[in-house]
Design a protein around this motif. Sequence first.
Motif, mmCIF file in Angstrom:
data_model
loop_
_atom_site.group_PDB
_atom_site.id
_atom_site.type_symbol
_atom_site.label_atom_id
_atom_site.label_comp_id
_atom_site.label_asym_id
_atom_site.label_seq_id
_atom_site.Cartn_x
_atom_site.Cartn_y
_atom_site.Cartn_z
ATOM 1 N N ASP A 258 -27.034 -20.224 102.228
ATOM 2 C CA ASP A 258 -28.005 -20.578 101.181
ATOM 3 C C ASP A 258 -27.455 -21.708 100.312
ATOM 4 N N LEU A 259 -26.189 -21.587 99.914
ATOM 5 C CA LEU A 259 -25.560 -22.628 99.091
ATOM 6 C C LEU A 259 -25.490 -23.942 99.856
ATOM 7 N N PHE A 260 -25.182 -23.869 101.140
ATOM 8 C CA PHE A 260 -25.107 -25.050 101.990
ATOM 9 C C PHE A 260 -26.460 -25.772 102.016
ATOM 10 N N SER A 269 -29.014 -27.619 90.351
ATOM 11 C CA SER A 269 -29.145 -26.461 89.478
ATOM 12 C C SER A 269 -29.047 -25.159 90.272
ATOM 13 N N GLY A 270 -29.778 -25.083 91.370
ATOM 14 C CA GLY A 270 -29.728 -23.878 92.198
ATOM 15 C C GLY A 270 -28.356 -23.647 92.804
ATOM 16 N N ALA A 271 -27.694 -24.737 93.251
ATOM 17 C CA ALA A 271 -26.372 -24.602 93.862
ATOM 18 C C ALA A 271 -25.345 -24.125 92.845
ATOM 19 N N GLN A 277 -22.935 -17.144 90.495
ATOM 20 C CA GLN A 277 -23.209 -15.747 90.827
ATOM 21 C C GLN A 277 -22.163 -15.202 91.796
ATOM 22 N N GLN A 278 -21.804 -16.001 92.796
ATOM 23 C CA GLN A 278 -20.765 -15.552 93.727
ATOM 24 C C GLN A 278 -19.422 -15.396 93.016
ATOM 25 N N TYR A 279 -19.145 -16.279 92.073
ATOM 26 C CA TYR A 279 -17.894 -16.185 91.310
ATOM 27 C C TYR A 279 -17.883 -14.920 90.456
#
Length: 584
Positions: A258-260, A269-271, A277-279
């Motif tokens: 998704d990040l990719f 902004s989304g990235a 969130q992952q952090y």
Amino acid sequence: MSETPKSGYQVLARKYRPQTFADLVGQEAMVRTLRNAFEADRIAQAFIMTGIRGTGKTTTARIIAKGLNCEQGPTTDPCGKCDACVAIAEGRHVDVIEMDAASNTGIDDIRAEVLDTVHYAPANARYKVYIIDEVHMLSKSAFNALLKTLEEPPAHAKFIFATTEIRKVPVTVLSRCQRFDLRRIEPEDMIALMRRISDAEGGKITDDALALLARASEGSARDATSLLDQALGQGGEEASAETVRAMLGLADRGRVLDLFEMVLRGDASGALGELAQQYAEGADPMAVLRDLAEVTHWVSVTQITPDAGDDPTVSPDERDRGRALAESISMRVLSRMWQMLLKSLEEVSQAPNAMMAAEMAIIRLTHVSELPTPDELIRKLKDMPPPPPPGPGGGGGNGVAAPSAQAPAVSQGAAPPISAPAGTPHGTATALAVEPEVALARYGRFEDVVELIRYHRDVKLLVEVETTLRLARYQPGRIEFEPTDDAAPDLAARLGGRLQTWTGVRWGVSVVGSGGGETIAEVRDAERMALEAEVREHPLVQSVLAEFPGAKIREIRTVKEIEAEAAAEALPEVDDEWDPFEED
């Protein structure tokens, strides 16, 4: 009276260490060679095992030692029950000497452990076996001391070396050994190995979790079993993929994809939100960028070799997404992203705050994703039609034409195209059949002709027109001039031919004996001289010339020229590299 301590827990990496060649995983080529050598009684005097950590180098050395000294005779299937096999497995056999070269690097160590004892017969075994681990750590003098004994060892002595850095071992030593390169264990074999161990231990772990462990082990069986040991010790009913990700500090592979995709879309902004969130959920910023680099590599390889998409450590849904990305993204974009991720990983590893560096890397990646690749930029520039040349103006005259920033829309060997009708899309070439009067109307001044020559970069003709042509009369399609003394005799013919080629209309160019004005160069020089005379009248210049007799005015720059230079210098420098954020 103190109690005898109970036997402690034995880690899985030691408990399930291979004891026979049949137990070795992923090393079929080496096992086949050794079996044939033992069966044919062609056992080499020295072996060297090389490979990455945890692939079984020292384990193989011990199996060979057991096979050489097993009571059943030299065999590749040692019984594991006789006194020799048990003693070797427990590391206490007197005739199997294990030496760690990392802590015994000097010639004195080699002399004490090997050279002073090698000629004595084994005490209670068939062969005296010397196992030297991390042999590349030995000093140069230690290697030299080994050479003679290694080349002509006693019949009862065998040498087995193990190393992770084979290039550091002298070639003189390598030439005296039989070399085996132990391969990384394939993901399928690694997952099967961990499943067998998990079932034997009564542990419960999902297939997705095993796939994550296999990927994290990077082909090392010891790493895989150690990670499995840790995963099974997490507690709970069953070790899941989420548990393993939290244990390893990894991000969800699906969320990495998704990040990719957000990065490729330029959704900064989304990235950044996804990274944060992952952090917050425990993912290491370095691990997230490393996963992005891994996805970039996987998609790139899948684009070249579709079979690479069938990675057993990747779920079916992720495989489908990877194949779709491979079909939709150009290799140049992937290569650019790979290079930027490598640089970002280096920056994150050196930054005082890894998360801040990772966020800046994501911002840079999303920004660059919207930029065209160098070849796309060049293609767009080539396809973009230049604006039309200066429009028709009144009068002839032979004033100096100022260089235009816009070149005529002409191509070599063809007449300049007439402006397209209204409504024609930008970038569309339109060929119109026009009357000669219409074509010549674009060259209402002689300066337009000079600009046409400059556009076609005919430097020789341009210099001749500016310095040796005194214009007498001009009208579109007709030029009369008086040549200077050093003018080329064929100037009129060449000028007329070039103009006909470029405009598609016949031009009449003729020479007259008188009536010509000043050349363009003379007009330019006259303007220069007038400017210099004006400068000399300035009080400050007069005071400087008076203070310094013999001084000369070398260069004159007008206010407009200075402003133009300042504006050009204010522009940011552009490196040859494509990364717009790269700094010197």
